[in-house]
Design an enzyme around this catalytic site. Structure first.
Site, PDB file in Angstrom:
ATOM      1  N   SER A  45       0.846  -1.186   0.000  1.00 57.11           N
ATOM      2  CA  SER A  45       0.000   0.000   0.000  1.00 57.11           C
ATOM      3  C   SER A  45       0.883   1.237   0.000  1.00 57.11           C
ATOM      4  O   SER A  45       1.883   1.281   0.721  1.00 57.11           O
ATOM      5  CB  SER A  45      -0.889   0.004   1.250  1.00 57.11           C
ATOM      6  OG  SER A  45      -1.407   1.307   1.453  1.00 57.11           O
ATOM      7  N   GLY A 101     -12.743   8.374  10.239  1.00 56.80           N
ATOM      8  CA  GLY A 101     -14.193   8.218  10.277  1.00 56.80           C
ATOM      9  C   GLY A 101     -14.848   8.332   8.915  1.00 56.80           C
ATOM     10  O   GLY A 101     -16.066   8.495   8.809  1.00 56.80           O
ATOM     11  N   SER A 105     -11.473   1.805   5.946  1.00 55.01           N
ATOM     12  CA  SER A 105     -11.472   0.349   6.140  1.00 55.01           C
ATOM     13  C   SER A 105     -12.469  -0.333   5.194  1.00 55.01           C
ATOM     14  O   SER A 105     -12.111  -1.277   4.488  1.00 55.01           O
ATOM     15  CB  SER A 105     -11.763  -0.012   7.597  1.00 55.01           C
ATOM     16  OG  SER A 105     -13.010   0.481   8.009  1.00 55.01           O
ATOM     17  N   ASP A 149     -21.082   0.909   6.783  1.00 50.89           N
ATOM     18  CA  ASP A 149     -19.971   1.303   5.916  1.00 50.89           C
ATOM     19  C   ASP A 149     -19.941   0.468   4.640  1.00 50.89           C
ATOM     20  O   ASP A 149     -19.734   0.986   3.543  1.00 50.89           O
ATOM     21  CB  ASP A 149     -18.637   1.140   6.650  1.00 50.89           C
ATOM     22  CG  ASP A 149     -18.539   2.033   7.866  1.00 50.89           C
ATOM     23  OD1 ASP A 149     -19.416   2.900   8.024  1.00 50.89           O
ATOM     24  OD2 ASP A 149     -17.595   1.867   8.648  1.00 50.89           O
ATOM     25  N   TYR A 197     -16.135   1.229  21.486  1.00 48.07           N
ATOM     26  CA  TYR A 197     -17.206   0.893  20.553  1.00 48.07           C
ATOM     27  C   TYR A 197     -17.920  -0.375  21.012  1.00 48.07           C
ATOM     28  O   TYR A 197     -19.159  -0.433  21.064  1.00 48.07           O
ATOM     29  CB  TYR A 197     -16.590   0.713  19.161  1.00 48.07           C
ATOM     30  CG  TYR A 197     -17.559   0.418  18.051  1.00 48.07           C
ATOM     31  CD1 TYR A 197     -18.123   1.452  17.315  1.00 48.07           C
ATOM     32  CD2 TYR A 197     -17.893  -0.889  17.722  1.00 48.07           C
ATOM     33  CE1 TYR A 197     -19.002   1.185  16.283  1.00 48.07           C
ATOM     34  CE2 TYR A 197     -18.767  -1.166  16.691  1.00 48.07           C
ATOM     35  CZ  TYR A 197     -19.316  -0.127  15.971  1.00 48.07           C
ATOM     36  OH  TYR A 197     -20.181  -0.395  14.945  1.00 48.07           O
TER      37      TYR A 197
HETATM   38  P1  ADP Z   1     -11.640   4.446   9.083  1.00 49.59           P
HETATM   39  O1  ADP Z   1     -12.405   3.332   8.458  1.00 49.59           O
HETATM   40  O2  ADP Z   1     -12.499   5.439   9.754  1.00 49.59           O
HETATM   41  O3  ADP Z   1     -10.686   5.127   8.142  1.00 49.59           O
HETATM   42  P2  ADP Z   1     -10.572   2.257  10.648  1.00 49.59           P
HETATM   43  O4  ADP Z   1      -9.799   2.227  11.927  1.00 49.59           O
HETATM   44  O5  ADP Z   1     -11.853   1.536  10.594  1.00 49.59           O
HETATM   45  O6  ADP Z   1     -10.736   3.805  10.247  1.00 49.59           O
HETATM   46  O7  ADP Z   1      -9.659   1.702   9.479  1.00 49.59           O
HETATM   47  C1  ADP Z   1      -8.361   2.218   9.266  1.00 49.59           C
HETATM   48  C2  ADP Z   1      -7.418   1.074   8.995  1.00 49.59           C
HETATM   49  O8  ADP Z   1      -7.719   0.462   7.700  1.00 49.59           O
HETATM   50  C3  ADP Z   1      -5.977   1.536   8.838  1.00 49.59           C
HETATM   51  O9  ADP Z   1      -5.322   1.652  10.090  1.00 49.59           O
HETATM   52  C4  ADP Z   1      -5.381   0.405   7.993  1.00 49.59           C
HETATM   53  O10 ADP Z   1      -5.083  -0.725   8.789  1.00 49.59           O
HETATM   54  C5  ADP Z   1      -6.540   0.037   7.067  1.00 49.59           C
HETATM   55  N1  ADP Z   1      -6.442   0.768   5.781  1.00 49.59           N
HETATM   56  C6  ADP Z   1      -7.378   1.566   5.241  1.00 49.59           C
HETATM   57  N2  ADP Z   1      -6.962   2.080   4.045  1.00 49.59           N
HETATM   58  C7  ADP Z   1      -5.752   1.590   3.835  1.00 49.59           C
HETATM   59  C8  ADP Z   1      -4.774   1.740   2.781  1.00 49.59           C
HETATM   60  N3  ADP Z   1      -4.990   2.520   1.720  1.00 49.59           N
HETATM   61  N4  ADP Z   1      -3.612   1.060   2.892  1.00 49.59           N
HETATM   62  C9  ADP Z   1      -3.376   0.276   3.961  1.00 49.59           C
HETATM   63  N5  ADP Z   1      -4.226   0.089   4.973  1.00 49.59           N
HETATM   64  C10 ADP Z   1      -5.408   0.738   4.938  1.00 49.59           C
HETATM   65 MG    MG Z   2     -13.580   1.914   9.512  1.00 52.39          MG
END
Ligand code: ADP
Ligand code: MG
Length: 348
Positions: A45, A101, A105, A149, A197
């Site tokens: 990534s 937020g 994810s 989501d 949560y």
């Molecule tokens: P949100 O969904 O609000 O952004 P979350 O804690 O649910 O926050 O998800 C964030 C996590 O998702 C990151 O810490 C990572 O592990 C993963 N993630 C999301 N997008 C990427 C990306 N582009 N590359 C790598 N990991 C990602």
């Molecule tokens: Mg999330």
């Protein structure tokens, strides 16, 4: 490509079988995927330094703290359904801020499942894709999220919100507000996988049990006021009033009427009754309202993350945020326009 999402209204209602009204935004996760001759999965990534290479039959052994649990969770969920995936290489790049937020994810999960479905011609339906992403996030990553989501990111259409009824996961398209919508990233990352949560979910289950209903969807604010006390009353009040606000918002939007006051009431309820806001999010909303916004509220699970502001431009809001947060020695939040976008799809 899979977008992030903003939830216009309906927070912490999904796991209570209630209603929410999200839409996909023009921030997205791009995924380039190619099959590989070896039986191994190589993923990288642009947002992470750690690359992962793992045999297809070994995905469950990925480190519990690795970001790769998201995409590998999709493979795991497919394998559990006896859908075998050959080896592949994948590179992700995202404009959805991580942990803000806006559902990076669900975005990375949806990009993965859509690309695998397409490339390996798995023939999965939209409902299957939603379930697989949900299973990956809940059972493999270990984040006890609801369906909001996944549905927003996979089922939205540009220009529309998706009214979701979590009792049967049915969806109805609604118009979006006609006013400008601005997202403000508080730059105070939320902690979705952490205990807060899960604790709120438990509190809601306990409140439902105390009321003798299967879920808080079946309860009314009047019943909650009459029968509950303490924490259970507060949590249940938020959920039951929020469900009413979502339905009221959908009804007003269908008639091109403003919904700013409903967003404000949602924020107050999340702050005071559900106790999931934080100082930064409260300050963003107060600053926006002082400048003349018609509505503002925290979005997402809470404890940090982002806020949504109605009826102001980002360049009207940003200078005030910069001044207020700098004076308090807090990281300055970033405001940007929330434009609606299409759900996950193949680009080429
Ligand atoms: P949100 O969904 O609000 O952004 P979350 O804690 O649910 O926050 O998800 C964030 C996590 O998702 C990151 O810490 C990572 O592990 C993963 N993630 C999301 N997008 C990427 C990306 N582009 N590359 C790598 N990991 C990602
Ligand atoms: Mg999330």
């Amino acid at each position: 490509m899979a977008p992030g999402r903003v939830n216009l209204i309906g927070e912490h209602t999904d796991y209570n079988m209630g209603f929410a009204l999200p839409f996909a935004i023009d921030r997205s996760t791009l995924l380039a995927l190619s099959p590989s001759p070896s039986r191994s999965i190589a993923i990288a990534s642009r947002q992470m330094s750690q690359k992962v290479e793992i045999p297809v039959e070994d995905v469950a052994s990925v480190a519990p703290s690795s970001w790769a649990r998201y995409p590998l969770g999709v493979v795991w969920a497919l394998q559990r359904r006896k859908i075998e995936i050959p080896g592949f290489s994948a590179l992700f790049d995202s404009t959805v801020p991580l942990g803000s937020g806006l559902s990076s994810s669900a975005s990375i999960l949806a990009a993965t499942v859509c690309a695998l479905n397409d490339l390996f011609e798995l023939g999965l339906s939209r409902a299957d894709l939603i379930d697989l992403c949900h299973e990956a996030e809940v059972e493999f990553v270990g984040a006890p999220v609801g369906y909001l989501d996944q549905i927003a990111v996979l089922s939205s259409h540009q220009g529309y919100g998706v009214l979701i009824d979590f009792l049967d996961l049915s969806t109805t398209e609604t118009p979006l507000p006609q006013e400008t919508m601005v997202i403000v990233d508080s730059r105070s990352p939320h902690r979705n996988v952490s205990g807060d949560y899960a604790q709120r979910r438990r509190e809601c289950e306990e409140a439902a049990a105390a009321l003798g209903v299967k879920s808080l969807r079946e309860a009314t604010p009047e019943q909650v006021e009459a029968e509950l006390s303490g924490i259970e009353r507060l949590r249940a009040l938020h959920v039951t009033t929020e469900n009413r606000r979502v339905l009221e918002a959908a009804d007003r939007l269908a008639h091109q009427q403003p919904i700013g006051d409903l967003l404000n009431a949602s924020h107050v309820s999340l702050r005071d009754d559900f106790a999931v806001s934080c100082r930064e999010l409260d300050l963003i909303c107060e600053t926006a309202l002082e400048l003349g916004a018609s509505g503002a509220r925290m979005i997402g699970g809470g404890f940090g993350g982002s806020a949504l502001v109605l009826g102001l431009q980002s360049d009207e809001l940003q200078p005030a945020l910069t001044t207020t947060f700098s004076q308090l020695n807090l990281p300055v939040p970033t405001a940007f326009r929330a434009s609606s976008a299409e759900g996950a799809s193949r680009l080429s």
